[in-house]
Design a protein around this motif. Structure first.
Motif, PDB file in Angstrom:
ATOM      1  N   TYR A   1     -35.639   6.615  -6.483  1.00 23.23           N
ATOM      2  CA  TYR A   1     -35.658   7.368  -5.226  1.00 23.23           C
ATOM      3  C   TYR A   1     -36.996   8.091  -5.071  1.00 23.23           C
ATOM      4  O   TYR A   1     -37.524   8.210  -3.965  1.00 23.23           O
TER       5      TYR A   1
ATOM      6  N   TYR B   1     -29.953   2.470  -4.273  1.00 18.75           N
ATOM      7  CA  TYR B   1     -30.747   2.522  -5.500  1.00 18.75           C
ATOM      8  C   TYR B   1     -29.856   2.653  -6.736  1.00 18.75           C
ATOM      9  O   TYR B   1     -30.200   2.147  -7.806  1.00 18.75           O
TER      10      TYR B   1
ATOM     11  N   LEU C   1     -29.888   6.342  -1.528  1.00 20.58           N
ATOM     12  CA  LEU C   1     -29.558   6.737  -2.889  1.00 20.58           C
ATOM     13  C   LEU C   1     -28.445   5.854  -3.451  1.00 20.58           C
ATOM     14  O   LEU C   1     -28.488   5.443  -4.618  1.00 20.58           O
TER      15      LEU C   1
ATOM     16  N   THR D   1     -31.845   5.698 -11.192  1.00 21.28           N
ATOM     17  CA  THR D   1     -31.601   5.775  -9.746  1.00 21.28           C
ATOM     18  C   THR D   1     -32.515   6.809  -9.098  1.00 21.28           C
ATOM     19  O   THR D   1     -33.176   6.534  -8.084  1.00 21.28           O
TER      20      THR D   1
END
Length: 215
Positions: A173, A148, A145, A169
């Motif tokens: 994910y 990203y 995470l 983001t």
């Protein structure tokens, strides 16, 4: 001389009989002191546990998990979520929202190639790692995470808001960065759901500065 020996005999006997008494007294004193020390240590530990429990229950992450999945899972996962989120500089409540969406806090959850609390895909783990282990799964999921988030921030306009970056983001994910780029995705139902839960469950700024009303 005989009289002297007769006088010394009883005196020696009396000395022998009297000798153990101070030793017993010292032993009794040590025993009492040790018992008092154990009692004080027990009270200190009990107080520390009480303070830790109160601190845990005051966490917005604890309150969120308790509402979503019950107090038992809130006690089990709150500290772990906060620790892993802090390690990767993520908002802990946002991580909890991802977990709730992905697995509803079921560490044995499996969907296709995804495993565990944050539904981490095979390929992200190292050889020998167990994706069903909560600590391992959270560590990998939070690392991905964070990666990203850095990727999304790099691929957004300079004037993009924190909320817009987090939308992309979370979309990455869920779908993966390649699909996000190929389809030109900036947000998704997934990102709106997770961020909506974040907004409604946190009445102040969280770590990393996600304002409630930043769209």
């Amino acid at each position: 001389m005989r009289a002297l020996r007769r006088l010394m005999g009883p005196a020696l006997v009396a000395a022998v009989l009297a000798a153990p008494i101070p030793a017993l007294a010292r032993h009794s004193h040590r025993h009492t002191a040790a018992a008092e020390h154990r009692l004080a240590a027990g009270k200190t530990r009990a107080k520390a546990r009480s303070v830790a429990r109160e601190s845990l229950q005051a966490s917005p992450v604890f309150a969120y998990i308790k509402r979503q999945a019950g107090v038992s899972l809130a006690r089990r996962y709150t500290r772990l979520i906060v620790a892993k989120a802090d390690k990767y500089r993520l908002p802990p409540l946002l991580v909890a929202g991802v977990i709730n969406y992905e697995s509803h806090f079921d560490t044995n959850c499996r969907t296709g190639r995804a495993r565990g609390l944050m539904q981490v895909n095979h390929g992200h783990e190292r050889p020998g790692q167990n994706l069903y282990d909560p600590a391992t799964n959270l560590d990998i999921g939070c690392r991905v995470l964070r990666e990203y988030h850095e990727w999304a921030a790099h691929h957004m306009p300079p004037d993009a808001t924190a909320w817009q970056v987090w939308n992309r983001t979370l979309t990455a994910y869920n779908f993966g960065p390649i699909q996000v780029i190929d389809r030109g995705l900036m947000r998704s139902r997934y990102s709106r759901t997770v961020l909506g839960a974040y907004r409604s469950n946190l009445a102040r700024y969280d770590r990393d500065g996600l304002p409630r009303d930043d769209r």
